[in-house]
Design a protein around this motif. Structure first.
Motif, PDB file in Angstrom:
ATOM      1  N   GLY A 107       2.480  -4.376  -3.948  1.00  0.00           N
ATOM      2  CA  GLY A 107       1.297  -3.520  -4.107  1.00  0.00           C
ATOM      3  C   GLY A 107      -0.070  -4.124  -3.799  1.00  0.00           C
ATOM      4  N   ASP A 117       6.898  -2.793   1.365  1.00  0.00           N
ATOM      5  CA  ASP A 117       6.163  -2.888   0.101  1.00  0.00           C
ATOM      6  C   ASP A 117       7.196  -2.892  -1.021  1.00  0.00           C
ATOM      7  OD1 ASP A 117       4.677  -2.611  -2.203  1.00  0.00           O
ATOM      8  OD2 ASP A 117       3.687  -0.736  -1.631  1.00  0.00           O
ATOM      9  N   GLN A 140       7.468  -2.676  -4.471  1.00  0.00           N
ATOM     10  CA  GLN A 140       6.544  -2.272  -5.525  1.00  0.00           C
ATOM     11  C   GLN A 140       6.778  -2.989  -6.853  1.00  0.00           C
ATOM     12  OE1 GLN A 140       6.296   2.368  -5.206  1.00  0.00           O
ATOM     13  NE2 GLN A 140       8.254   1.617  -4.444  1.00  0.00           N
ATOM     14  N   ASP A 168       3.342   3.099  -5.821  1.00  0.00           N
ATOM     15  CA  ASP A 168       2.632   2.869  -4.549  1.00  0.00           C
ATOM     16  C   ASP A 168       2.912   3.980  -3.531  1.00  0.00           C
ATOM     17  OD1 ASP A 168       1.808   0.524  -5.664  1.00  0.00           O
ATOM     18  OD2 ASP A 168       2.981  -0.799  -4.365  1.00  0.00           O
ATOM     19  N   GLN A 224      -0.260   5.216  -2.174  1.00  0.00           N
ATOM     20  CA  GLN A 224      -0.833   4.173  -1.315  1.00  0.00           C
ATOM     21  C   GLN A 224      -0.131   4.163   0.042  1.00  0.00           C
ATOM     22  OE1 GLN A 224      -2.485  -0.256  -1.729  1.00  0.00           O
ATOM     23  NE2 GLN A 224      -0.348  -0.167  -2.289  1.00  0.00           N
TER      24      GLN A 224
END
Ligand SMILES: Cc1ncc(C[n+]2csc(CCOP(=O)(O)OP(=O)(O)O)c2C)c(N)n1
Ligand code: SF4
Lengths: 343, 610
Positions: free
Chosen positions: B313, B337, B339, B355, B358
């Motif tokens: 993250g 990613d 997380q 995330d 995001q």
């Protein structure tokens, strides 16, 4: 020498061949024009093809440079040109990779990448166009602006001390550190050529006039009247002399540099330092001269030393591990370790 | 005393101790042995953020849970049947999760004044009757271990360190597992220190024989091998599967692999693994920060590599500007990613699924990026492979989401043969005639030209470009056109991914929609619900941007849609906005995965109209 292999035939390339079809959009009178012209002029002498050449930039007026070169080019994001160039060079050691950047781009937002790129020593050329101001964002102070500089963002003067890019580069492990200026075409060509021929990261600071937001910032060093007495052109194996009549030199008193005048009592050219571009100690001393009142600004190649090149070591590790472990087999890797069969 | 043997379908145990007690090692050895034995299994390592928290403290407790079974399992289990507690803090932290009347194996030697105090116990719980609801087995693990290795002349510290293998040996006895897998492992691991190997083996055996001879265990349990599909298996963690998957993608596309990354928990193992694959030609670059890492990857992609960058993250946040650059330059790039709990540095070693916004939205400007998510440790292999396939085919960055829970958790993986894996098309453009940097093929992808190709010299960058020519353009109409074109390119990917497939009835009262690592808990919950006579369907999304083409239609067939997520409802908001479906959220943000029982309870609530 200058050849193009595009369609199988060998053609002599000229500076013109390196100009792209894009209109150059810098302000009339901007020092960037001269840098572009000198780079285009020397490119044919490198015995390279255009397709093997890549210019990478961050963001800023100077960072528009790649658009104007008829080579491969990458206009990145602010401050990250050295990282993009590093990845490209690691992936493609066969390419000739150049970084063009401004002093804000390289030393402010990109400061971290700058020092680490020098530390790694990839075989790339970094040209930093230093106008001691932020051009593209219209005139804020930069990390090389002098203390007390009044700009749009510092109406009462800046509070911070400027970076000396050369000492910063030297202490970051730079293996080639040099300085040139926009108004000395021949010297710039020569310096950039040397940088390009250096194996390892070549850092070249180029004084560049931003006639819109910081006009004359370097005039002391670039204009005919004041240049001789305020600049010191270092050359490997030559004494450090300067001045209108070449009658001044730099001598060392212990670790402290002093200016001597040959016409004054007892001083002679023999007392002057003979420059050795492989001496980091000397390079550090000379790079700092301009930080002191009354001393000239050094130009030329201050430091050049051979060090292991990052991307070559990377390739070597790959080759070595193939020698040691054999060429990787996916099938083998997938099935290695403790496995069991369900029938 | 005659010992009875009880046959179980599945069992869940948790090893817990100080972060220096070697609980992760004990847990992973138990995992290996059980896998070898043929059980299906799922694990959940849970460790503190501090590398060596002060001994005996509550925040220094490290745990490893495993569920192993003679049937399919999808989670590490809700509640352990057995808790191995190496000290009072471990007992205190983990007791609340233990099954009612579960078994506690406690190292009584560690229940001394000082440790009790550190754990906040006023009196010794092993003595004061607080544990009467459980089956409490007190074992002098420290003393017994020391006795077992006495003759070897180890330092007190080294001798003490073998405790975890004593505890492991005892657990092996309890569940009737063989010792040899672990013994081989120890011999191999300590090849250069045979005394240490010997000591640990002695401790292991001592623990095992203690079970055999001590008169305190009345029952032994057996969990038979599971009935898994035919094939060769190995245990794999999510991060390892991710590293293998991207390597496979590189080999299956013929593109050299370049990883630009910066260490961050829980993603670092991907870097560790890939750095060791040098003999595959993999180039790994540990940059000075995440921005340099992704920018180097972009440079490598421009140079014609399969570019990969891995992070978690906070690192993802740093990369967002550069992801925009990859979107604008339309270069393939895989961004993983893994997380963890946020915001900011949040809970570095804990899991979360927060995330998603995001990944889908977290950039400046209209900046569409395909997003895929793995559902289990083994699934990381195919989903990162899939991310690479999409990136190369559509000339775009693709985000792959995993999380701490599946990254560190392990499960048996039926290993695919190299020949079973699909080929990834990743071709460079070489034709000089009619070339324009931003012309597009039928997938709306622009040509990938390797610098070094004669006659195709061109410049790209982050500034808006003119359609087809790629020249910098500030023309308002062109900008809008290009924004829409980039969005359309990503949307069009829906034609090249699998349709959403509902498990269970295709219409009805309730559909559970999940994504990412909640797969296991939802599966288990649904199985239990079906067994109890509730008819619920489920859909697990692996493609989150774009969604499968038929998603809207699938959702519309159900009266209610429940979306369990380890966040405050990120997928739910997107589904509501996109399909005008009044989805119900089920959200947990504790750094912990869902228990199947939590989902089960919620579903019953929803079905009963509460
Ligand atoms: C992340 C980010 N921050 C800020 C900017 C705005 N910005 C663009 S160029 C620049 C400074 C340019 O100065 P310099 O590098 O010295 O180059 P010059 O324009 O003077 O050639 C700034 C602050 C940006 N584009 N991106
Ligand atoms: S603002 Fe300054 S640096 Fe930028 S183009 Fe104009 S003169 Fe050159």
């Amino acid at each position: 020498m200058e050849t193009e292999s595009t369609n199988g035939t060998q053609v002599k390339l000229t500076a013109k061949d390196y100009a792209s079809d894009q209109d150059v959009r810098w302000c009339p009178g901007c020092g960037d024009y001269s840098i572009l012209a000198q780079v285009q002029r020397i490119m044919p002498s490198f015995n390279l093809t255009r397709e093997k050449t890549v210019f990478v930039a961050g963001i800023g007026c100077s960072s528009r440079f790649p658009y104007y070169m008829n080579t491969y080019g990458f206009h990145g994001i602010h401050g990250r040109a050295s990282s993009i160039a590093s990845g490209l060079k690691m992936a493609r050691p066969d390419l000739d990779v150049w970084v063009t950047s401004g002093d804000g781009d390289l030393l402010s937002i990109g400061g971290n990448h700058f020092i680490h790129t020098l530390r790694r020593n990839l075989d790339i050329v970094i040209m930093m166009f230093n106008n001691k101001i932020y051009g593209l964002t219209k005139g804020q102070y930069s990390p090389t602006s002098e203390h007390g500089k009044v700009t749009k963002s510092s109406p009462f003067g800046t509070l911070e001390e400027p970076f000396n890019p050369l000492t910063l580069a030297l202490s970051s492990g730079g293996s080639f550190v040099a300085r040139a200026m926009d108004r000395d075409a021949k010297h710039m060509q020569d310096t950039i050529s040397k940088g390009h021929n250096h194996k390892g990261t070549a850092f070249i600071e180029i004084f560049q006039n931003c006639n819109i937001y910081n006009d004359g910032a370097h005039f002391l060093y670039t204009e005919k009247e004041t240049k001789p007495d305020n600049t010191l052109f270092v050359e490997n194996g030559k004494p450090l002399i300067f001045g209108e009549h070449k009658d001044k030199g730099i001598k060392l008193n212990g670790f402290r540099p002093e200016i001597i005048n040959f016409n004054e009592d007892g001083n002679s050219i023999n007392d002057v330092i003979v420059y050795d571009e492989t001496s980091k100690e000397l390079a550090m001393i000379v790079a700092q001269l301009s930080d002191f009142e009354g001393f000239p600004m050094p130009f030329g190649v201050l430091y050049k030393v051979n060090k292991p090149v990052y991307e070559e070591q990377m390739e070597l590790q790959l080759e070595d591990s193939v020698k040691k472990l054999g060429k990787g087999s996916l099938e083998k890797l997938l099935f290695e370790g403790s496995t069991w069969e369900i029938k | 005393m005659e010992k009875t043997v009880e046959v179980l379908k599945s069992a869940t145990i948790r090893f817990a101790g100080d972060s220096g007690d070697g609980m992760q090692i004990a847990g992973s050895r138990f995992t290996d042995t059980s896998a070898f034995f043929g059980n299906d299994l799922s694990t959940f390592p849970d460790f503190p953020a501090e590398i060596r928290a002060p001994a005996g403290t509550l925040f220094g407790v490290s745990g490893f849970q495993i569920q192993f079974a003679s049937q399919d399992v999808f989670t590490p289990g809700d509640e352990p049947d057995v808790l191995i507690a190496m000290n009072p803090a471990a007992l205190k932290v983990n007791l609340k999760d233990l099954k009612p009347s579960g078994t506690i194996i406690a190292n009584e030697d560690a229940f001394i004044e000082k440790n009790l105090h550190l754990a906040g116990y006023e009196s010794n719980p092993l003595e004061d009757g607080t544990l009467t609801a459980y089956k409490l087995i007190k074992v002098p693990i420290t003393k017994a271990t020391n006795n077992a290795v006495k003759e070897l002349g180890l330092t007190a510290k080294d001798a003490n360190r073998c405790k975890n293998f004593y505890a492991l040996g005892l657990t092996y006895w309890l569940y009737d597992r063989p010792l040899d897998v672990t013994m081989h492992w120890l011999e191999d691991k300590f090849k250069k220190k045979p005394v240490i190997a010997d000591a640990n083996i002695r401790a292991l055996k001592a623990g095992y024989y203690f079970g055999e001879t001590a008169e305190i265990f009345t029952t032994r349990y057996k969990v038979k091998p599971a009935n898994l599909p035919k094939g060769i298996y190995k245990n794999i963690t999510g991060n390892h599967a991710t590293a293998l998957g991207i390597l496979a993608a590189s080999l299956k596309s013929g593109l050299p692999l370049f990883l630009g990354t910066y260490p961050i928990t829980p993603a670092s193992d991907i870097l560790h693994d890939l750095s060791s694959y040098k003999n595959f030609g993999v180039k790994t670059f540990q940059a000075e920060d995440e921005i340099a890492a992704i920018c180097a990857a972009i440079g490598a992609s421009f140079g014609g590599s399969l570019a990969f960058t891995s992070t978690s993250g906070p690192g993802m946040a740093l990369k967002s500007e550069a992801i925009g650059l990859a979107v604008m330059t339309e270069l393939p790039l895989v961004i993983a990613d893994i997380q963890r709990g946020g915001p900011s540095t949040g809970l570095p070693t804990k899991t979360e699924q927060a995330d998603l916004f995001q990944a889908i939205l977290g950039r400046n400007g209209e900046c569409p990026v395909p997003v895929v998510a793995a559902s289990s440790p083994a699934d990381c292999f195919m989903m990162i492979f899939e991310a690479a396939r999409l990136a190369c085919k559509f000339m775009t960055p693709v985000i792959f989401l995993s999380d701490g829970y599946i990254a560190n958790g392990a499960e048996p993986w039926r290993i695919p043969h190299e020949s079973e894996l699909p080929i990834i098309e990743g071709e460079y453009w070489t034709k000089k005639e009619g070339f324009h940097p931003y012309q597009r093929d039928e997938f709306l992808a622009r040509p990938w030209v390797k610098p070094g190709t004669p006659g195709l010299e061109h410049r790209i960058g982050g500034l808006e470009k003119q359609h087809i020519t790629g020249n910098v353009s500030y023309d308002p109409q062109n900008h809008e056109y290009m924004v829409k074109l980039r969005a359309e390119k990503v949307k069009n990917i829906e034609n090249h991914i699998p349709l959403a497939e509902v498990e269970g009835d295709k219409e009805g009262e309730l559909l559970i929609v999940g994504w990412g690592s909640t797969y296991g808990s939802i599966t288990t919950a649904r199985e239990r619900l079906l067994a109890k006579g509730y008819n619920v369907s489920r859909l697990h999304l692996k493609y989150l941007n774009p969604f499968p083409k038929n998603l809207g239609e699938v959702l519309s067939k159900f009266n209610k849609v429940l979306i369990p997520e380890l966040n405050l409802g990120q997928l739910r908001k997107i589904i509501r906005a996109e399909f005008l479906v009044d989805a119900i959220g089920m959200n947990k943000v504790q750094g912990l995965p869902f228990k199947a029982s939590e989902i089960e309870k919620k579903v019953i609530e929803v079905l009963s109209g509460n």
